[in-house]
Scaffold this motif. Sequence first.
Motif, PDB file in Angstrom:
ATOM      1  N   CYS A  81      -1.223  53.242  18.335  1.00 32.94           N
ATOM      2  CA  CYS A  81      -1.116  52.757  16.967  1.00 32.94           C
ATOM      3  C   CYS A  81       0.326  52.809  16.434  1.00 32.94           C
ATOM      4  CB  CYS A  81      -1.598  54.153  16.166  1.00 32.94           C
ATOM      5  SG  CYS A  81      -3.472  54.559  16.554  1.00 32.94           S
ATOM      6  N   ARG A  82       0.707  52.078  15.492  1.00 32.59           N
ATOM      7  CA  ARG A  82       1.985  51.927  14.803  1.00 32.59           C
ATOM      8  C   ARG A  82       2.068  53.028  14.060  1.00 32.59           C
ATOM      9  NH1 ARG A  82       2.268  46.253  11.808  1.00 32.59           N
ATOM     10  NH2 ARG A  82       4.486  46.450  12.119  1.00 32.59           N
ATOM     11  N   THR A  83       3.534  53.561  13.936  1.00 30.88           N
ATOM     12  CA  THR A  83       3.692  55.028  13.383  1.00 30.88           C
ATOM     13  C   THR A  83       4.788  55.026  12.161  1.00 30.88           C
ATOM     14  OG1 THR A  83       5.394  55.165  15.185  1.00 30.88           O
ATOM     15  CG2 THR A  83       3.066  56.111  15.577  1.00 30.88           C
ATOM     16  N   LEU A  84       4.418  55.884  11.233  1.00 32.46           N
ATOM     17  CA  LEU A  84       5.524  55.881  10.069  1.00 32.46           C
ATOM     18  C   LEU A  84       5.825  57.455  10.211  1.00 32.46           C
ATOM     19  CD1 LEU A  84       7.167  55.575   7.557  1.00 32.46           C
ATOM     20  CD2 LEU A  84       4.797  55.731   6.462  1.00 32.46           C
ATOM     21  N   GLY A  85       6.815  58.043  10.742  1.00 36.54           N
ATOM     22  CA  GLY A  85       7.303  59.467  10.463  1.00 36.54           C
ATOM     23  C   GLY A  85       7.786  59.854   9.380  1.00 36.54           C
ATOM     24  N   LEU A  86       7.183  60.915   8.573  1.00 36.12           N
ATOM     25  CA  LEU A  86       7.764  61.577   7.541  1.00 36.12           C
ATOM     26  C   LEU A  86       8.774  62.712   7.938  1.00 36.12           C
ATOM     27  CD1 LEU A  86       4.588  61.676   5.063  1.00 36.12           C
ATOM     28  CD2 LEU A  86       6.449  59.780   5.500  1.00 36.12           C
ATOM     29  N   LEU A  87       9.745  62.758   7.212  1.00 36.79           N
ATOM     30  CA  LEU A  87      10.805  63.631   7.377  1.00 36.79           C
ATOM     31  C   LEU A  87      10.553  65.118   6.487  1.00 36.79           C
ATOM     32  CD1 LEU A  87      14.050  61.214   7.533  1.00 36.79           C
ATOM     33  CD2 LEU A  87      12.136  62.085   9.306  1.00 36.79           C
ATOM     34  N   THR A  88       9.356  65.518   6.644  1.00 40.26           N
ATOM     35  CA  THR A  88       9.141  66.540   5.717  1.00 40.26           C
ATOM     36  C   THR A  88       9.025  67.816   6.402  1.00 40.26           C
ATOM     37  OG1 THR A  88       6.852  66.371   6.412  1.00 40.26           O
ATOM     38  CG2 THR A  88       7.532  65.253   4.126  1.00 40.26           C
ATOM     39  N   THR A  89       8.974  67.766   7.474  1.00 43.65           N
ATOM     40  CA  THR A  89       8.872  69.303   8.639  1.00 43.65           C
ATOM     41  C   THR A  89      10.210  69.042   9.762  1.00 43.65           C
ATOM     42  OG1 THR A  89       7.357  68.434   9.867  1.00 43.65           O
ATOM     43  CG2 THR A  89       6.647  69.635   7.746  1.00 43.65           C
ATOM     44  N   HIS A  90      10.538  67.852   9.972  1.00 45.04           N
ATOM     45  CA  HIS A  90      11.391  67.863  11.320  1.00 45.04           C
ATOM     46  C   HIS A  90      12.470  66.757  10.752  1.00 45.04           C
ATOM     47  CE1 HIS A  90       7.838  69.443  13.306  1.00 45.04           C
ATOM     48  NE2 HIS A  90       8.732  69.585  14.077  1.00 45.04           N
ATOM     49  N   HIS A  91      13.596  66.990  11.398  1.00 46.30           N
ATOM     50  CA  HIS A  91      14.594  66.010  11.308  1.00 46.30           C
ATOM     51  C   HIS A  91      14.407  64.560  11.868  1.00 46.30           C
ATOM     52  CE1 HIS A  91      17.378  68.920   9.356  1.00 46.30           C
ATOM     53  NE2 HIS A  91      17.113  69.493  10.265  1.00 46.30           N
ATOM     54  N   GLN A  92      15.028  63.263  11.746  1.00 45.24           N
ATOM     55  CA  GLN A  92      14.512  62.269  12.143  1.00 45.24           C
ATOM     56  C   GLN A  92      14.948  62.329  13.581  1.00 45.24           C
ATOM     57  OE1 GLN A  92      15.769  58.738   9.993  1.00 45.24           O
ATOM     58  NE2 GLN A  92      15.782  57.430  11.792  1.00 45.24           N
ATOM     59  N   HIS A  93      16.085  62.925  14.319  1.00 46.03           N
ATOM     60  CA  HIS A  93      16.339  62.854  15.615  1.00 46.03           C
ATOM     61  C   HIS A  93      15.210  63.683  16.589  1.00 46.03           C
ATOM     62  CE1 HIS A  93      18.201  66.497  14.720  1.00 46.03           C
ATOM     63  NE2 HIS A  93      17.874  66.921  15.944  1.00 46.03           N
ATOM     64  N   GLU A  94      14.471  64.456  15.865  1.00 41.16           N
ATOM     65  CA  GLU A  94      13.195  65.239  16.479  1.00 41.16           C
ATOM     66  C   GLU A  94      12.110  64.337  16.633  1.00 41.16           C
ATOM     67  OE1 GLU A  94      13.420  69.521  15.749  1.00 41.16           O
ATOM     68  OE2 GLU A  94      13.923  68.671  13.546  1.00 41.16           O
ATOM     69  N   LEU A  95      11.903  63.093  16.070  1.00 47.22           N
ATOM     70  CA  LEU A  95      10.863  62.276  15.990  1.00 47.22           C
ATOM     71  C   LEU A  95      11.043  60.820  16.493  1.00 47.22           C
ATOM     72  CD1 LEU A  95       9.652  63.075  12.073  1.00 47.22           C
ATOM     73  CD2 LEU A  95       8.920  64.305  14.263  1.00 47.22           C
ATOM     74  N   GLU A  96      10.030  60.265  17.166  1.00 49.98           N
ATOM     75  CA  GLU A  96      10.097  59.056  17.644  1.00 49.98           C
ATOM     76  C   GLU A  96       8.877  58.273  16.973  1.00 49.98           C
ATOM     77  OE1 GLU A  96      11.407  55.761  19.470  1.00 49.98           O
ATOM     78  OE2 GLU A  96      12.129  57.951  19.810  1.00 49.98           O
ATOM     79  N   ALA A  97       9.288  57.508  16.039  1.00 49.63           N
ATOM     80  CA  ALA A  97       8.471  56.699  15.199  1.00 49.63           C
ATOM     81  C   ALA A  97       8.903  55.181  15.157  1.00 49.63           C
ATOM     82  CB  ALA A  97       8.179  57.286  13.923  1.00 49.63           C
TER      83      ALA A  97
END
Length: 225
Positions: free
Chosen positions: A180-196
């Motif tokens: 799937c394509r992904t949209l990461g929301l920064l509600t619980t984690h910092h952006q550097h912790e997410l790969e979206a």
Amino acid sequence: MTTDVTTIKVQGLLFDNDGVLIDSTAAVEASWRAFASWYDLPADEVLARVHGRRSRDVIGAYSDRLPVPPDEAFRRYIEACVSDFADVTVLPGAAELISALPVSGWAVVTSGTAVVTQARMAAAGLSAPPVIITADDVPVGKPDPAPYRIASERLQLDPADCLVIEDSPAGLSSAHAAGCRTLGLLTTHHQHELEADFYASNLSDVRAIENGRFSVTVEGARRHR
């Protein structure tokens, strides 16, 4: 990486629940701290395991340290989860976005059980989605691709034509593995912790218009190049 306004065209939208639509952090932490106290486990260690993962999988990781069978511990944990929803609230933009969606083409895909998910959504004032995939519906939870693959199948869509909206590393890993394509929301984690593929602060930055396909506009989108 740039900051701009991005439009994403897809056939289906797949939302995580906790951290995307609702904020149940206080309730989740309280229930897991209770679980840790029952069995003399380190609460901070337990909490570090839980985000985006099925409660049964978290409890199973402690099976060799529990004085009772994991199934018994799981039942007790679920009973505690459904007893108090005072700390469950809807996240910014979620109610507005959900209310504007059509009656098909989207789903909620959560690591929570059906009974807990339905109770939390009701407590937050959100109506039930047309399709919901919970921990009860999958053989393996996030970060395995099964949850998002099954959701895509239930919507009769190609995973590559679905946008997953997630807030956790485990959830995004599940979505990517499903194709799937992904949209990461920064509600619980910092952006550097997410790969979206795309990022947004919360659903207040997101609009979706359906006209045969979803046209999803993300304001202030941050995208990996």
